[in-house]
Scaffold this active site. Structure first.
Site, PDB file in Angstrom:
ATOM      1  CE1 TYR A   4     -48.217 -13.786 -25.900  1.00 44.42           C
ATOM      2  CE2 TYR A   4     -46.627 -15.395 -25.147  1.00 44.42           C
ATOM      3  CZ  TYR A   4     -47.371 -14.262 -24.925  1.00 44.42           C
ATOM      4  OH  TYR A   4     -47.253 -13.609 -23.720  1.00 44.42           O
ATOM      5  CB  ALA A  16     -38.859  -1.567 -21.692  1.00 43.29           C
ATOM      6  CG  LEU A  44     -35.251  -1.469 -19.825  1.00 38.90           C
ATOM      7  CD1 LEU A  44     -36.114  -2.062 -18.721  1.00 38.90           C
ATOM      8  CD2 LEU A  44     -34.536  -0.216 -19.331  1.00 38.90           C
TER       9      LEU A  44
END
Length: 315
Positions: free
Chosen positions: A57, A216, A220
């Site tokens: 990341y 998601a 969501l």
């Protein structure tokens, strides 16, 4: 180990009172230091424990090389001295400079992660993805040695097939190695492929499950609806869920959110937390306003009929 014996403990790590992992994928990417520190401070202040990151990341972002999230967390730790307050999970195999799971790479990547994090150990260290070019025995031995040397407390697997999970455990049994305690799969209300052989493997081997993309890619949260497209780097991924099934799920989430007077995201995370083998969903927040919904999910208890309504809507 049976499903009933999988608890909020991941080996020596206890998440019993903090069933949510804060995703660190946004730190150093869409959240700068000030925003990241604010989210981390608020998360710990509210009783949160686990911070989940990876050495990769955010290598996908233009001008980034990987390790940005770990470095941000490291600066937060240095500033606040809160190492004992958090459980840090990170991963190896997808950093551009440390690809794969060969023994030498696992060791080098772990040491690089520790340097960026500014700590002498990682609480939970994942194989971020399987490496078909490295024998499972080599990877399993490398991870076990990190535990023996005190650099890692517990081992996790992410994105592993049931077959490769079984192979890792067979090697650990035969060689007397430290075993994985956690599994991190893609799993949420609109991505339910985990329910099947992968969940069976988690149950069989006593792996606590910490699903990633628990919301998601933001779908969501309820932010993505017909005619609404938030300005977000994840908009393309989230919008693909806006089909008949996705609309059906959002309608039920809306009803339950209104019933419990909580954000839509809180309901989605509470459903996921209730699923067999799940110890703590992983969700991220770019600022403290987004964090509120995540924190509310830790104490939200849905009734059995409410859970079933969501399960049926997302089938």
């Amino acid at each position: 180990m049976t499903p009933s014996t999988i608890s909020a403990h991941l080996g020596s790590l206890d998440l019993a009172n903090a069933p949510l992992a804060l995703g660190g994928n946004v730190f150093g990417w869409t959240a700068d230091d000030d925003a990241s520190f604010g989210v981390l401070d608020a998360f710990v202040r509210a009783g949160g424990r686990m911070v989940d990151t990876a050495d990769a990341y955010s290598a996908w972002a233009p001008g980034h090389t990987g390790g940005e999230s770990e470095a941000t967390i490291g600066r937060w730790l240095e500033r606040g001295g809160r190492r004992d307050d958090v459980v840090i999970a990170t991963k190896v195999s997808r950093h551009p400079g440390f690809p794969g799971l060969s023994a030498g790479n696992v060791r080098a990547a772990a040491e690089a992660s520790l340097q960026r994090l500014g700590t002498d150990h990682v609480d939970l260290y994942y194989a971020h993805a399987d490496d078909p070019d490295t024998p499972v025995a080599e990877a399993a031995t490398a991870f076990s040695r990190l535990v023996e040397d005190g650099l890692v407390r517990e081992i996790g697997l992410s994105n592993y097939t049931p077959e490769r999970i079984a192979e890792w455990f067979a090697v650990a049994e035969a060689e007397g190695l430290h075993r994985p305690v956690a599994l991190q799969p893609l799993y949420n209300l609109v991505e339910r492929g985990f329910e099947g052989a992968s969940r069976d493997a988690a149950q069989r081997h006593g792996l606590g499950v910490l699903p990633y993309s628990a919301l998601a890619s933001g779908f969501l949260t309820g932010a993505y609806r017909d005619g609404v497209a938030p300005d977000s780097p994840r908009a393309g991924r989230a919008s693909r869920y806006l089909d008949e099934r996705g609309r059906r799920v959002l309608a039920v989430l809306d009803d339950l959110a209104a019933t419990h007077d909580v954000p839509v995201a809180s309901v989605a995370l509470a459903w996921l937390r209730s699923r067999p083998t799940v110890v703590a969903p992983i969700a991220s927040a770019r600022h403290t306003e987004q964090l509120d919904a995540l924190l509310a999910s830790m104490t939200l208890e849905l009734a059995p009929d409410e859970l079933e309504h969501l399960t049926a809507a997302s089938a």
